[in-house]
Design a protein around this motif. Structure first.
Motif, PDB file in Angstrom:
ATOM      1  N   ARG A 238      62.471   7.677  28.534  1.00 16.78           N
ATOM      2  CA  ARG A 238      63.814   7.420  27.681  1.00 16.78           C
ATOM      3  C   ARG A 238      63.949   7.058  26.946  1.00 16.78           C
ATOM      4  O   ARG A 238      64.549   7.997  25.604  1.00 16.78           O
ATOM      5  CB  ARG A 238      65.296   7.185  28.757  1.00 16.78           C
ATOM      6  CG  ARG A 238      64.531   8.034  29.804  1.00 16.78           C
ATOM      7  CD  ARG A 238      66.277   7.041  30.332  1.00 16.78           C
ATOM      8  NE  ARG A 238      67.452   7.774  30.676  1.00 16.78           N
ATOM      9  CZ  ARG A 238      68.599   8.968  29.798  1.00 16.78           C
ATOM     10  NH1 ARG A 238      67.839  10.201  30.367  1.00 16.78           N
ATOM     11  NH2 ARG A 238      69.637   8.910  29.282  1.00 16.78           N
ATOM     12  N   ARG A 241      63.037   8.846  23.234  1.00 13.86           N
ATOM     13  CA  ARG A 241      62.903   9.741  22.395  1.00 13.86           C
ATOM     14  C   ARG A 241      64.430   9.290  21.643  1.00 13.86           C
ATOM     15  O   ARG A 241      65.147   8.832  21.833  1.00 13.86           O
ATOM     16  CB  ARG A 241      64.328  10.633  24.051  1.00 13.86           C
ATOM     17  CG  ARG A 241      63.377  10.936  25.086  1.00 13.86           C
ATOM     18  CD  ARG A 241      64.453  11.054  26.041  1.00 13.86           C
ATOM     19  NE  ARG A 241      63.188  12.174  27.471  1.00 13.86           N
ATOM     20  CZ  ARG A 241      63.151  11.786  28.553  1.00 13.86           C
ATOM     21  NH1 ARG A 241      65.041  11.572  28.974  1.00 13.86           N
ATOM     22  NH2 ARG A 241      62.640  12.414  30.004  1.00 13.86           N
ATOM     23  N   ARG A 244      68.906   9.113  20.756  1.00 14.54           N
ATOM     24  CA  ARG A 244      69.460   8.805  22.094  1.00 14.54           C
ATOM     25  C   ARG A 244      70.122   7.597  22.072  1.00 14.54           C
ATOM     26  O   ARG A 244      69.990   6.827  21.413  1.00 14.54           O
ATOM     27  CB  ARG A 244      68.798   8.406  23.026  1.00 14.54           C
ATOM     28  CG  ARG A 244      69.166   8.710  24.864  1.00 14.54           C
ATOM     29  CD  ARG A 244      68.410   8.434  25.918  1.00 14.54           C
ATOM     30  NE  ARG A 244      67.523   6.939  25.515  1.00 14.54           N
ATOM     31  CZ  ARG A 244      68.005   6.170  26.409  1.00 14.54           C
ATOM     32  NH1 ARG A 244      68.968   6.129  27.135  1.00 14.54           N
ATOM     33  NH2 ARG A 244      66.973   5.230  25.568  1.00 14.54           N
ATOM     34  N   THR A 247      68.876   4.163  22.276  1.00 15.87           N
ATOM     35  CA  THR A 247      67.065   3.787  21.977  1.00 15.87           C
ATOM     36  C   THR A 247      66.896   3.011  21.020  1.00 15.87           C
ATOM     37  O   THR A 247      68.057   2.859  20.448  1.00 15.87           O
ATOM     38  CB  THR A 247      66.350   5.395  21.068  1.00 15.87           C
ATOM     39  OG1 THR A 247      66.827   6.260  21.955  1.00 15.87           O
ATOM     40  CG2 THR A 247      65.192   5.460  20.546  1.00 15.87           C
ATOM     41  N   TRP A 257      59.898  13.463  18.157  1.00 12.62           N
ATOM     42  CA  TRP A 257      60.241  13.920  19.776  1.00 12.62           C
ATOM     43  C   TRP A 257      59.279  13.037  20.911  1.00 12.62           C
ATOM     44  O   TRP A 257      58.659  12.431  20.233  1.00 12.62           O
ATOM     45  CB  TRP A 257      59.583  15.624  19.575  1.00 12.62           C
ATOM     46  CG  TRP A 257      59.753  16.354  21.038  1.00 12.62           C
ATOM     47  CD1 TRP A 257      59.506  16.001  21.907  1.00 12.62           C
ATOM     48  CD2 TRP A 257      61.621  16.684  20.567  1.00 12.62           C
ATOM     49  NE1 TRP A 257      60.117  17.388  23.081  1.00 12.62           N
ATOM     50  CE2 TRP A 257      61.166  17.571  21.918  1.00 12.62           C
ATOM     51  CE3 TRP A 257      62.528  16.905  19.387  1.00 12.62           C
ATOM     52  CZ2 TRP A 257      61.939  18.515  22.452  1.00 12.62           C
ATOM     53  CZ3 TRP A 257      63.191  17.497  20.459  1.00 12.62           C
ATOM     54  CH2 TRP A 257      63.346  18.295  21.736  1.00 12.62           C
ATOM     55  N   GLY A 258      60.468  12.674  21.488  1.00 15.84           N
ATOM     56  CA  GLY A 258      59.790  12.042  22.529  1.00 15.84           C
ATOM     57  C   GLY A 258      59.651  13.011  23.773  1.00 15.84           C
ATOM     58  O   GLY A 258      59.731  13.689  24.077  1.00 15.84           O
ATOM     59  N   GLY A 260      59.182  14.092  27.725  1.00 15.45           N
ATOM     60  CA  GLY A 260      60.161  14.966  28.686  1.00 15.45           C
ATOM     61  C   GLY A 260      59.823  14.434  29.841  1.00 15.45           C
ATOM     62  O   GLY A 260      59.155  13.213  30.228  1.00 15.45           O
TER      63      GLY A 260
END
Length: 332
Positions: A238, A241, A244, A247, A257-258, A260
């Motif tokens: 997490r 990402r 967020r 983060t 882009w992190g 999934g």
């Protein structure tokens, strides 16, 4: 996971390692990561410059396992049907009757070597997507199941980019690991040079069957994951990402882009295999840390600012591993 299954898994790993070392010097970490993916039921992307035995490793693995093996050389003119197969018009010479029959392509094997996968256009690369995820091929509205186990190992050259097609994110996400193969040490390189110029390639014996591998893939899922270990894997993923709440600032600055949910799943599943190979019945945080690089390096995309500052994906993962706190054991 029961003790006999654990012992058989470790024995199988030892047999494979002993066999491969007859051909490949060094690269023990690479071989172990490939085996972790195999016993997890995942697929591997091997990245490295030419001459580091990527193809030889996969070819040797195919020889040691009692499984069908096919190599597909990816080129710019390769078409999807060249991989999956196609409908062909067949005529019975005795009756003159014509029928449409599906002729299976090379993907209908247990182990697939997708050699230089980034040399073919995205349309052809996408021919692997359904097979890797659903274990089937669809042609003309009909679905054809692939034999299990089904294992795709793809290679790509990271330095020769002219005439190549970078894999789309959806394709990359299907690979459990992106394994980077580096140059050998001076001692290992000397040994390889002497051995490969003085004798023929060593023959390999069968180490495991397809039934063995399927049994291992089933048993592995019984390995216990403590809640604090699972929480660490979730927190690690997490925090890749950007944008967020919570983060780290460096991630928001350097990452576009992190990773999934598949990253978390593969960290835990791979952690189960790594623990079992070491004789443990539960996953530890050290297993998650050890697999963070092959799981995350192709799922975390750095941006222009990272490139301009010389920041690599590996350095982002380094910093995450040092800054994401480990939850206490016994977390409820």
């Amino acid at each position: 996971m029961e003790k006999p299954a654990l012992e058989r898994l470790r024995e199988g790993r030892s047999q494979i390692m002993a066999q491969i070392r007859r051909r490949i010097v060094g690269q023990d970490d690479v071989i172990e990561q490939v085996l972790i993916a195999l016993f997890s039921g995942g697929h591997c992307l091997l990245t490295g410059v030419p001459g580091l035995a990527k193809t030889l490793l996969i070819k040797s693995l195919g020889e040691m396992l009692d499984l069908s093996y096919r190599r597909i050389q990816f080129t710019p003119d390769l078409m999807p049907a060249d991989i999956t197969g196609m409908d062909m018009l067949d005529e019975d010479r005795t009756t003159g009757r014509r029928t449409i029959e599906f002729v299976k392509g090379p993907i209908f094997a247990n182990i697939i070597l997708a050699d230089e996968i980034n040399r073919t256009p995205p349309k052809t690369q996408a021919a692997l997507l359904e097979a890797m995820q659903e274990y089937q091929v669809t042609a003309a509205g009909e679905s054809y199941l692939l034999d299990r186990p089904f294992f795709v190992l793809a290679t790509q050259n990271p330095i020769e980019l002219e005439g190549t097609y970078p894999l789309p994110e959806a394709q990359l996400d299907r690979f459990m690991f992106n394994i980077v193969i580096d140059y050998l040490s001076a001692e290992d390189e000397l040994q390889v040079a002497l051995e490969t110029t003085s004798r023929e390639q060593a023959s390999l014996d069968t180490a495991l069957s397809g039934a063995d591998i399927l049994a291992f893939q089933s048993e592995i899922r019984k390995v216990f994951v403590p809640k604090n270990v699972a929480q660490f894997a979730v927190d690690l993923v997490r925090n890749t990402r950007p944008g967020r709440n919570g983060t780290p600032e460096f991630v928001s600055n350097w990452v576009s882009w992190g990773a999934g949910l598949r990253a978390t799943q593969y960290l835990l599943l791979g952690g189960k295999v790594r623990a079992a190979l070491r004789g443990r019945y539960n996953v530890a945080i050290e297993d998650i840390r050890a697999l963070a690089y092959p799981v995350l390096r192709h799922r975390v995309l750095t941006n222009f600012y990272a490139e301009s500052e010389g920041v690599t994906v590996e350095s982002v993962i380094d910093r995450l591993l040092s800054e994401v706190p480990e939850p206490k054991s016994g977390l409820s």
